[in-house]
Design an enzyme around this catalytic site. Sequence first.
Site, PDB file in Angstrom:
ATOM      1  N   CYS A   1       0.674  -1.364   0.234  1.00 37.82           N
ATOM      2  CA  CYS A   1       0.263  -0.039   0.105  1.00 37.82           C
ATOM      3  C   CYS A   1       0.961   1.150   0.007  1.00 37.82           C
ATOM      4  O   CYS A   1       1.808   1.457   0.789  1.00 37.82           O
ATOM      5  CB  CYS A   1      -0.950   0.080   1.177  1.00 37.82           C
TER       6      CYS A   1
ATOM      7  N   ARG B   1       3.791  -0.532  -4.985  1.00 37.69           N
ATOM      8  CA  ARG B   1       3.743  -0.877  -3.495  1.00 37.69           C
ATOM      9  C   ARG B   1       2.366  -1.618  -3.380  1.00 37.69           C
ATOM     10  O   ARG B   1       2.053  -2.228  -2.238  1.00 37.69           O
ATOM     11  CB  ARG B   1       3.714   0.221  -2.530  1.00 37.69           C
TER      12      ARG B   1
ATOM     13  N   TRP C   1      -2.744  -2.827  -1.593  1.00 39.11           N
ATOM     14  CA  TRP C   1      -2.387  -4.263  -1.548  1.00 39.11           C
ATOM     15  C   TRP C   1      -3.099  -4.885  -0.610  1.00 39.11           C
ATOM     16  O   TRP C   1      -3.034  -4.628   0.550  1.00 39.11           O
ATOM     17  CB  TRP C   1      -0.969  -4.359  -1.541  1.00 39.11           C
TER      18      TRP C   1
ATOM     19  N   ASN D   1      -1.714   2.008   5.643  1.00 38.61           N
ATOM     20  CA  ASN D   1      -0.803   1.113   5.185  1.00 38.61           C
ATOM     21  C   ASN D   1      -0.444   0.188   6.294  1.00 38.61           C
ATOM     22  O   ASN D   1       0.176   0.767   7.295  1.00 38.61           O
ATOM     23  CB  ASN D   1       0.526   1.506   4.572  1.00 38.61           C
TER      24      ASN D   1
ATOM     25  N   GLU E   1      17.625 -17.711  -7.369  1.00 39.98           N
ATOM     26  CA  GLU E   1      17.114 -16.225  -7.715  1.00 39.98           C
ATOM     27  C   GLU E   1      16.577 -16.428  -9.179  1.00 39.98           C
ATOM     28  O   GLU E   1      15.602 -15.778  -9.432  1.00 39.98           O
ATOM     29  CB  GLU E   1      18.599 -15.555  -7.878  1.00 39.98           C
TER      30      GLU E   1
ATOM     31  N   HIS F   1      18.700 -36.823  -4.781  1.00 37.19           N
ATOM     32  CA  HIS F   1      17.935 -37.136  -3.524  1.00 37.19           C
ATOM     33  C   HIS F   1      16.528 -37.181  -3.413  1.00 37.19           C
ATOM     34  O   HIS F   1      15.858 -37.088  -2.510  1.00 37.19           O
ATOM     35  CB  HIS F   1      18.567 -36.513  -2.343  1.00 37.19           C
TER      36      HIS F   1
END
Length: 613
Positions: A2, A28, A76, A102, A488, A511
């Site tokens: 936000c 944001r 958000w 926020n 990444e 594995h």
Amino acid sequence: MCGIVGAVARQGAVLQDLVEGLRKLEYRGYDSCGVAVADGAEIAIRRKVGRLTELEALLADGALASARAGIGHTRWATHGKPSDENAHPHSDGSGRMALVHNGIIENYLELRRELQAEGRKFSSETDTEVLSHLVGRELARGLSLADAGRAALSRVHGYYAIAVMAVGKTFELVAARQGPPLVVAATADAAWCASDVLALLPHTRDVIYIEDGDVAELSPGKVVLSRVDGSPVSRPVRHIDWDEEAASKRGFPHFMLKEIFEQPDVLARTAFDRILQLEGDVAFEGDGWDDAGLKRLERLQVVACGTALHAGYITKYLVESLARLPVDVDFASEFRYRGPVLVANTAVLAISQSGETADTLAAMRLARELGCRPVSICNVKGSTVVRESEAVILTHAGPEIGVASTKAFVAQVIAGFMLAVRLGRARGVLAVDDGRRLLDELRCLRPRLEGLLTEKTLSAVRRIAEKHVKAKGFFFLGRGVNFPVALEGALKLKEISYVHAEGYAAGEMKHGPIALIEPGMPIVVINSPGKVAEKVRSNIEQVKARGGHVIAIGADRESLALADDAIEVPDTIEWLSPVLNVVPLQLFAYHHALLRGCDIDKPRNLAKSVTVE
Ligand code: F6R
């Protein structure tokens, strides 16, 4: 998470400034947005689900264009789905106040019941609306907005940055913070607040970062600060080096691509002024990186999230190898709740682009309480992580707007490398000549990075992305210092292309995960000359034997020759190879997402600067 903005001007209209501020903060959160403005005795609220363009359409009639004060929000979602009703600003229904928030109000259900029992009506599913009603209740009792805000905030548990406005005898605008970031600034005829300096750069570069528990009262030309208990407080005015141009796309179609191409310059800014070539050492600004302090260290505890965590893993390989100092790395969100045991003389190293990530901050604070010295690698000068650190390595990557982090990662890895050299030299483990040799390689990296960022690489990456655009899933494999690069690469692809991608230590495949490989499955393998190159080649053979389609990235020629597709990366020392190897992975994610029609700079469900838990 936000973005909030607020403005009050003596003369002149602020609506367009609020909208432009929200545009800078859209990274944001971008599921809905809204503004509340006042020009007389009434407050008008306009809010809309969707991107800022939807809100702009709503404002196009010009009815609010002359307003002299207002607040804005880009959301958000945390409580309640993205919808017009849940979009901010929220009010108490009186038409005389509005609030943007926020953060999270943890006890909102209990407060909502209390307020409903008093006959207050709620029109959204948000936690924020509770705060509007709390403020409204106090205003109705005759309190000033600042005092009403204080009284309301004393009832809530959680964390917040808020901007709240009220009209009465006069217009009032108040901002407060407990957790998420908030900057305020006064200019000759106005005052501003925002979640990020980026929204204030068109108006001023002299800003105040308010601290947790601060309340700011904004009026044209003036900001008055106090604590939530009413006591006065002052905070330093900080000058921001970034300019507006640095936060624009500069002709690139996406911020992400622009930021990938900035990496050679970022490398120079992070590294070059700090290299002491003759001494085979580096010098960081500020106190806290001197030999005596570093010699005393017995352990380094890295805390970070996401991409910054991957830079932390690389830092572990570097510091342990070059400085022989034990390093632990933990997800900040795990560290803070697992009851960590820390030995004496441990420094906690927070790595963060934004310097505002809630989990990273909490982990750093916990480690400090447990006796660790807080230090950080961070990109944002006045951020909370920086202010709470005893020693800081600023990465100087410039504003990173693309939600998928790229240049900040490269800068963090370089900072980690320099920290390893500094520690090695301070602890007497790294000889002058070895230091010089390492730093020589660092200097040579810039032209190599530039050489990688060419049309040749772009078209090679694009061709491979086209080939695999319909693939169900990807593996990214690496070993040693390039294992975190595999993590990444996978994260970048998931984030912006929404394809399942798994980063794995190449030696660990056998594995279990190797069972997933079916003929044609794309397996990206990162390999550069070094201690584990031969081992990685064996891992490539194992994948090929099961029909996997190998895409090799790196400077290890033999791996490139074994692979079905290959991107050659210039050679450097093993320790710096992540800086080059990550570039084709960033570009691969970019092109893959582009081919799939994804919104690259604003991927679904994500937001930059995660200021909630
Ligand atoms: C990934 C990404 C996130 C951030 C993470 C930490 O592309 O951007 O994973 O790296 O949220 O953010 P900072 O570095 O601001 O603490």
